[in-house]
Design a protein around this motif. Structure first.
Motif, mmCIF file in Angstrom:
data_model
loop_
_atom_site.group_PDB
_atom_site.id
_atom_site.type_symbol
_atom_site.label_atom_id
_atom_site.label_comp_id
_atom_site.label_asym_id
_atom_site.label_seq_id
_atom_site.Cartn_x
_atom_site.Cartn_y
_atom_site.Cartn_z
ATOM 1 N N PHE A 19 6.668 -1.583 7.268
ATOM 2 C CA PHE A 19 6.147 -1.130 8.604
ATOM 3 C C PHE A 19 6.887 0.182 9.043
ATOM 4 C CE2 PHE A 19 4.476 -5.699 9.369
ATOM 5 C CZ PHE A 19 3.438 -5.488 8.496
ATOM 6 N N ALA A 20 8.353 -0.107 8.916
ATOM 7 C CA ALA A 20 8.911 1.094 9.303
ATOM 8 C C ALA A 20 8.790 2.429 8.713
ATOM 9 C CB ALA A 20 10.791 0.872 9.398
ATOM 10 N N SER A 21 8.520 2.501 7.577
ATOM 11 C CA SER A 21 8.236 3.725 6.917
ATOM 12 C C SER A 21 6.783 4.097 7.206
ATOM 13 C CB SER A 21 8.569 3.644 5.205
ATOM 14 O OG SER A 21 7.587 2.463 4.852
ATOM 15 N N ALA A 22 5.846 3.290 7.159
ATOM 16 C CA ALA A 22 4.669 3.497 7.788
ATOM 17 C C ALA A 22 4.441 4.150 8.954
ATOM 18 C CB ALA A 22 3.720 2.351 7.605
ATOM 19 N N THR A 23 5.370 3.649 9.964
ATOM 20 C CA THR A 23 5.378 4.081 11.372
ATOM 21 C C THR A 23 5.935 5.692 11.271
ATOM 22 O OG1 THR A 23 5.825 1.793 12.006
ATOM 23 C CG2 THR A 23 6.722 3.856 13.503
ATOM 24 N N GLU A 24 6.669 6.081 10.486
ATOM 25 C CA GLU A 24 6.937 7.406 10.567
ATOM 26 C C GLU A 24 6.041 8.359 9.998
ATOM 27 O OE1 GLU A 24 10.436 7.266 7.992
ATOM 28 O OE2 GLU A 24 11.917 6.114 9.340
ATOM 29 N N LEU A 25 5.085 7.823 9.497
ATOM 30 C CA LEU A 25 3.916 8.596 9.027
ATOM 31 C C LEU A 25 2.795 9.004 10.122
ATOM 32 C CD1 LEU A 25 3.129 7.109 5.464
ATOM 33 C CD2 LEU A 25 4.430 9.371 5.950
ATOM 34 N N ALA A 26 2.976 8.389 11.014
ATOM 35 C CA ALA A 26 2.008 8.687 12.245
ATOM 36 C C ALA A 26 1.621 10.042 12.503
ATOM 37 C CB ALA A 26 2.187 7.709 13.274
ATOM 38 N N TYR A 28 2.361 12.732 10.787
ATOM 39 C CA TYR A 28 1.775 13.434 9.894
ATOM 40 C C TYR A 28 0.310 13.063 9.546
ATOM 41 C CZ TYR A 28 0.285 14.223 4.827
ATOM 42 O OH TYR A 28 -0.399 14.540 3.889
ATOM 43 N N LEU A 29 -0.141 11.763 9.468
ATOM 44 C CA LEU A 29 -1.550 11.212 9.558
ATOM 45 C C LEU A 29 -2.398 12.031 10.687
ATOM 46 C CD1 LEU A 29 -1.356 7.652 8.730
ATOM 47 C CD2 LEU A 29 -1.427 9.696 7.216
ATOM 48 N N LYS A 30 -1.855 12.300 11.847
ATOM 49 C CA LYS A 30 -2.459 12.943 12.902
ATOM 50 C C LYS A 30 -2.808 14.472 12.523
ATOM 51 C CE LYS A 30 -3.953 13.401 17.136
ATOM 52 N NZ LYS A 30 -5.301 12.743 17.695
ATOM 53 N N LYS A 31 -1.802 14.875 12.072
ATOM 54 C CA LYS A 31 -1.756 16.492 11.724
ATOM 55 C C LYS A 31 -2.969 16.582 10.404
ATOM 56 C CE LYS A 31 1.855 18.989 11.702
ATOM 57 N NZ LYS A 31 3.265 19.578 11.565
ATOM 58 N N SER A 75 1.657 -0.368 15.125
ATOM 59 C CA SER A 75 0.409 -0.340 15.666
ATOM 60 C C SER A 75 0.769 0.734 16.972
ATOM 61 C CB SER A 75 -0.076 -1.513 16.490
ATOM 62 O OG SER A 75 -1.131 -1.453 17.336
ATOM 63 N N ASP A 76 1.784 0.385 17.751
ATOM 64 C CA ASP A 76 2.039 1.598 18.668
ATOM 65 C C ASP A 76 2.308 2.814 18.667
ATOM 66 O OD1 ASP A 76 2.033 -0.676 20.619
ATOM 67 O OD2 ASP A 76 4.419 -0.922 20.584
ATOM 68 N N ALA A 77 2.742 2.963 17.220
ATOM 69 C CA ALA A 77 2.961 4.525 16.972
ATOM 70 C C ALA A 77 1.564 4.943 16.560
ATOM 71 C CB ALA A 77 3.859 4.523 15.321
ATOM 72 N N MET A 78 0.536 4.280 15.815
ATOM 73 C CA MET A 78 -0.545 4.818 15.417
ATOM 74 C C MET A 78 -1.346 4.830 16.629
ATOM 75 S SD MET A 78 -0.497 5.271 12.283
ATOM 76 C CE MET A 78 0.435 5.095 10.929
ATOM 77 N N ASN A 79 -1.428 4.241 17.555
ATOM 78 C CA ASN A 79 -2.030 4.336 18.856
ATOM 79 C C ASN A 79 -1.557 5.342 19.701
ATOM 80 O OD1 ASN A 79 -3.993 2.144 19.186
ATOM 81 N ND2 ASN A 79 -2.274 0.563 19.500
ATOM 82 N N ALA A 80 -0.410 5.723 19.783
ATOM 83 C CA ALA A 80 0.069 7.006 20.333
ATOM 84 C C ALA A 80 -0.477 8.022 19.626
ATOM 85 C CB ALA A 80 1.706 7.018 20.489
ATOM 86 N N ARG A 292 -5.209 -4.002 18.393
ATOM 87 C CA ARG A 292 -4.258 -3.656 17.339
ATOM 88 C C ARG A 292 -4.753 -3.594 15.940
ATOM 89 N NH1 ARG A 292 0.916 -3.066 19.075
ATOM 90 N NH2 ARG A 292 1.629 -4.030 21.092
ATOM 91 N N LEU A 293 -6.190 -3.856 16.063
ATOM 92 C CA LEU A 293 -7.078 -3.659 14.829
ATOM 93 C C LEU A 293 -8.303 -3.261 15.076
ATOM 94 C CD1 LEU A 293 -7.359 -6.487 12.170
ATOM 95 C CD2 LEU A 293 -9.486 -5.614 13.148
ATOM 96 N N ASP A 294 -8.704 -2.136 14.222
ATOM 97 C CA ASP A 294 -9.853 -1.535 14.553
ATOM 98 C C ASP A 294 -10.861 -1.500 13.503
ATOM 99 O OD1 ASP A 294 -9.262 0.788 16.973
ATOM 100 O OD2 ASP A 294 -7.604 0.335 15.928
ATOM 101 N N GLY A 295 -10.564 -2.059 12.412
ATOM 102 C CA GLY A 295 -11.319 -2.096 11.191
ATOM 103 C C GLY A 295 -10.759 -3.233 10.449
ATOM 104 N N ILE A 296 -11.660 -3.660 9.551
ATOM 105 C CA ILE A 296 -11.122 -4.636 8.451
ATOM 106 C C ILE A 296 -11.971 -4.562 7.189
ATOM 107 C CG2 ILE A 296 -12.637 -6.527 9.032
ATOM 108 C CD1 ILE A 296 -10.561 -8.721 8.571
ATOM 109 N N ARG A 297 -11.135 -4.541 6.103
ATOM 110 C CA ARG A 297 -11.781 -4.544 4.796
ATOM 111 C C ARG A 297 -11.850 -5.708 4.051
ATOM 112 N NH1 ARG A 297 -9.754 -4.993 -0.664
ATOM 113 N NH2 ARG A 297 -10.403 -3.483 -2.253
ATOM 114 N N ILE A 298 -12.785 -6.421 3.728
ATOM 115 C CA ILE A 298 -12.643 -7.584 2.980
ATOM 116 C C ILE A 298 -12.644 -7.509 1.513
ATOM 117 C CG2 ILE A 298 -14.178 -9.631 2.774
ATOM 118 C CD1 ILE A 298 -13.208 -9.217 5.732
ATOM 119 N N ASP A 299 -11.562 -8.059 1.084
ATOM 120 C CA ASP A 299 -11.529 -7.820 -0.508
ATOM 121 C C ASP A 299 -12.423 -8.971 -1.111
ATOM 122 O OD1 ASP A 299 -9.655 -7.407 -2.725
ATOM 123 O OD2 ASP A 299 -9.525 -9.765 -2.725
ATOM 124 N N HIS A 300 -12.902 -8.474 -2.345
ATOM 125 C CA HIS A 300 -13.653 -9.404 -3.217
ATOM 126 C C HIS A 300 -14.732 -10.419 -2.214
ATOM 127 C CE1 HIS A 300 -14.883 -11.253 -6.663
ATOM 128 N NE2 HIS A 300 -14.263 -12.563 -6.515
#
Length: 899
Positions: A19-26, A28-31, A75-80, A292-300
């Motif tokens: 989660f920490a490394s994904a948080t740092e990507l927010a 970049y993903l915005k850009k 979630s907070d980082a992505m929302n921001a 804190r959830l905007d979508g869900i992908r259902i596996d199999h």
């Protein structure tokens, strides 16, 4: 949904990503321009899981990823950054692990467990089979592999089988306490003998108190030691459990619970039961409520008993909390199959889009020549459809023999009650089940309590007719009876119930049969053009007319305008750019045949005969290896970089091992043929070793036309993806070329710093294309296209899809279409058949005098507009045509937007 759908970005958690490394990507993903972060499974999974699909707790985030606190920060980082979160959710199965509290309770209390109905268990069986032993049970007992242990921390007894521990039935502990020399002995025997599931916590508490007494602890240790030393007593204790340990090889034919495919460590979950559904979805519903959830992908999704009603329950659960997150399903559509619009979801994860794309870039006119070249190298002509049918039979009859036995018993029970069917024996019925399953052209049908959809009646009738034509079953009546079961064609209540039970399990099983037989066997055997051996693909659908692609895109607008557009996923057999490169082989089979012949001659000294009629690599594997090698080599390969070559060698070694074991021809996961595999490893290593014959240098030089054309294909399919109906899904790291092989190669760490740098570089698009080998051009196009989608998100999902006619000398080398909304419009122009195009032009910039009179005709709604060049920010005006020589920047592709 809270946010407009622009694009998703898929990130694989675990293996160093948390989660920490994904948080740092927010930032970049915005850009980059994505609207939604798409996370692989993040709930608690079996210890050591590398993927998270073996979930053990639906309501607890994986602690190693950062737990509740870590997810909150993510979630907070992505929302921001105004980025939504889509979670990959696994409803069909859970991991069979000591960390799974529901499973532990079932093992301990059997059918009295409060979770007995949670899992798809055959409770009419004597015991729950646990196939984890490395040898037959008797040998394991005799060799001392089995023992009783006490876990003092959790105050519980465990049955240990070589390190795999199981809970014990509390009422069976008299077997252990019988060896106890302590004043509490008789009291404990009596207390535990009358225990019920509601007493669980109290029993644990009492045992913990006793373990605090040093004398009791010592006495218990001696009792455990005594029962462990007494083989007969230990066996009696084992037999008193609700489960039975067994040799792992028995799983395929005697398993007493529904598995995920053939994996005994994954047990089916009964989401059709309301309380199970509520318990499993409690946290995802809460996350949606908390935004804190905007979508869900259902596996199999095909694994659950009733996909339509499961998805309806999910939608209603969200709406009851005044939320409406997007719902996508992992659903593989084959042939002309379409997504069931009655499911009322956003769409699939997009494998059918990969199939549609392949038709644009594979040359159907050269199919016979490629088939001939492949057959000449093999020394035989392979029958793909026959191979698929044989493998479906084999997988069902061998690997899934337990499921087949269950279905046979259900069918026999119904047949026995009918006067016209009671003479049908188990063997005939079993063979009929096999033949109908082998004839089924789709992963599953969707018949159930809501009835039998008309489309499924057609599919079942066609499968029955096909099965009868094969004459593997001597009479038609038993096959027709299986068809009646699948169509629920009965009146008597008991028969209807039996048909429903049969059909539910059959439908849950045929997806596994298809996946294991086709994706995980045939796709590693039939290597004519491996770019077509993709999830949801059909290797004999060899290219298509441009009109076929246009028709597929118009269907997307109708069925799933918000469906995901995948080109790489965690499950694809190879990366999107590896496929794009390999498509070009279809344009010049003769050139490829010559390269393979020269390669085979150079590497002949490293081929080994391992048996009188078997060499390693065998011809099919060798033909496939050269394609895999072409697909994996970076465009900017440095043949003097020994470290890079060593890395490629290791990746290919892992891949070929997986490929030949999945093929199950000369070796397998369950019975590895070491001589064959050792020779194959030596061959691969020799190919990647510059000091052994100079093969790699000659090969790399010979394939350069395919590499350049492949790069142009990559950029072309990216343009198409960015403008097509739906939501582009970007798999981690694929902003640069993705030349990955199958999992786990496609989960390698991503250099995000390089991607961030590429986003910041102010390099003009034409200059980036001239330096195409470094991959920055792909990142620039991705970012530019996403920015256009941000401006007009509805245009690119729900806007009309309008095929555009291409005229002129190079018309066959272009696909063009428009997207038209209420006010906005877009035009996409992309090259195809690029090997021939570049051969004619001699440059990756065909705009420099190559297009001649090739032009795109514009429809009425596109004439008279002002257009903005999405790729390089210029503007232009068009009349009723777009000459390709006038594409902005002299680029060989175009993406224009009019708002």
């Amino acid at each position: 949904m809270n946010r407009p759908l622009v694009a998703t970005y898929r990130l694989q958690f675990r293996e160093g990503t948390d989660f920490a490394s994904a948080t740092e990507l927010a930032p970049y993903l915005k850009k980059l321009g994505v609207s939604h972060f798409y996370a692989s499974p993040i709930f608690a999974a079996s210890p050591g899981s590398t993927h998270g699909y073996d979930v053990v707790d639906y309501n607890r985030f994986e602690a190693d990823l950062g737990g509740d606190e870590g997810y909150g920060k993510l979630s907070d980082a992505m929302n921001a950054e105004d980025i939504g979160i889509i979670l990959d959710f696994v409803p069909n199965h859970m991991g069979v692990s000591p960390e799974n509290a529901w499973w532990e309770d079932v093992l301990a209390w059997g059918r009295e467990s409060r979770y007995a109905s949670t899992f798809d268990i055959a409770w009419d069986a004597e015991k729950i089979l646990v196939p984890v032993l490395g040898k037959p049970y008797g040998d394991a007992l005799e060799d001392g592999d089995l023992k009783v242990v006490v876990d003092p921390e959790r105050a519980r007894f465990r049955f240990d089988a070589g390190g795999y521990q199981l809970p014990v039935e509390p009422r069976s502990l008299g077997h252990v306490f019988g060896f106890l020399e302590h004043s509490e002995k008789d009291r404990l025997i009596r207390r535990f003998a009358v225990a019920t599931p509601v007493d669980g916590e109290e029993l644990t508490e009492r045992l913990r108190e006793h373990l605090g007494d040093a004398s009791f602890k010592t006495a218990l240790a001696k009792a455990v030691e005594a029962i462990d030393a007494d083989k007969q007593a230990l066996h009696s204790f084992h037999e008193a459990q609700n489960w039975r340990l067994a040799w792992w090889r028995t799983a395929r034919e005697k398993l007493t619970y529904r598995r995920f495919f053939e994996i005994a460590d994954l047990i089916g979950v009964r989401q059709e039961i309301r309380h199970v559904f509520r318990d499993a979805h409690r946290t995802v519903i809460r996350l949606a409520r908390e935004r804190r959830l905007d979508g869900i992908r259902i596996d199999h999704v095909d694994g659950v008993a009733d996909p339509k009603n499961y998805l309806l329950d999910l939608r209603q659960a969200f709406q009851a909390n005044r939320r409406d997150p997007g719902i996508w399903v992992e659903k593989i559509l084959t042939g002309e199959e379409r997504l069931r619009t009655s499911w009322e979801i956003q769409g699939t994860t997009g494998y059918e889009f990969i199939t549609a794309l392949s038709g644009l870039y594979v040359d159907p006119d050269q199919e016979d020549r490629m088939t001939e070249a492949y057959a000449d190298f093999l020394g035989e002509v392979e029958d793909l459809r026959g191979m698929i049918r044989r493998q479906k039979r084999a997988i069902f009859a061998r690997n899934l023999a337990g499921e087949l036995a269950y279905l046979t018993a259900e069918a026999v029970a119904v047949a026995g009650r009918g006067l016209s069917t009671r003479d049908l024996g188990p063997d005939t019925i079993q063979r009929s089940i096999l033949e109908v399953a082998a004839s089924l052209p789709v992963y599953r049908t969707y018949c159930g309590v809501d009835g039998v959809p008309t489309k499924d009646v057609e599919i079942i009738d066609d499968a029955v007719a096909d099965a009868k034509s094969g004459r593997e079953v001597e009479a038609d009546e038993p096959i027709e009876f299986i068809g009646r079961l699948l169509k629920l064609d009965f009146v008597d209540g008991e028969d209807v119930a039996g048909a429903l039970n049969f059909t539910r399990r059959f439908q849950q099983t045929t997806g596994a049969v298809m996946a294991k037989a086709v994706e995980d066997t045939v796709f590693y055997r039939y290597n004519r053009l491996i770019a077509l051996n993709e999830v949801g693909g059909e290797p004999d659908h060899y290219g298509a007319k441009v009109s076929t692609f246009h028709a597929a895109m118009q269907i997307r607008v109708e069925d799933q305008p918000e469906g995901l557009l995948a080109t790489s996923t965690h499950d694809t057999k190879r990366g999107e750019d590896a496929r794009a490169r390999l498509y070009t082989l279809s344009e010049d089979p003769e050139r490829w045949e010559g390269i393979v012949a020269a390669s085979a001659e150079t590497l002949a000294p490293h081929r080994r005969q391992v048996e009188p009629l078997l060499v390693s690599p065998d011809p099919a594997t060798e033909w496939g290896f050269y394609q895999s090698l072409l697909g994996v080599l970076p465009a900017d390969l440095d043949l003097k970089n020994t470290e890079e070559l060593k890395s490629i060698e290791q990746r290919l070694l892992a891949f070929v091992e997986k490929a030949v074991r999945e093929a199950k021809r000369f070796t397998s996961w369950t019975a590895p043929a070491e001589g064959y595999e050792e020779a194959l490893r030596g061959f691969v290593s020799a190919a990647l070793d510059p000091s052994k014959g100079g093969f790699l240098e000659g090969f790399w030089q010979g394939v350069q036309p395919f590499v350049a054309a492949g790069a142009l294909n990559s950029l072309s399919q990216l343009i198409v993806k960015l403008a097509a109906p739906g939501v582009p899904d970007i798999y981690q790291g694929t902003e640069f070329y993705d030349l990955s092989l199958v999992d786990p190669d496609n989960r390698r760490p991503i250099d995000f710093a390089a991607r961030v740098k590429a986003m910041d570089e102010a390099v003009p698009m034409p200059e980036a294309l001239q330096n195409w080998r470094d991959g920055r051009i792909k990142a620039k196009i991705t970012a530019a296209g996403l920015k256009a989608r941000i401006v007009e998100p509805e245009l690119f999902t729900r806007g009309a899809y309008v095929p555009l006619e291409v005229k002129g000398a190079k018309a066959d080398h272009v696909v063009a279409f428009a997207r038209v909304g209420d006010g906005a419009a877009a035009i996409a122009v992309a090259p195809r058949m690029t090997l021939k195009l570049l051969a004619d032009c001699g440059t990756i910039m065909p705009g420099e005098g190559c297009w001649d009179d090739t032009r795109v005709s514009l429809s009425d709604r596109l004439i008279g507009r002002d257009w903005r060049d999405v790729l390089d920010e210029g503007t232009l005006s068009l009349d009723d045509e777009l000459p390709l020589r006038d594409l902005p920047g002299g680029l060989p592709f175009g993406f224009l937007l009019s708002s």
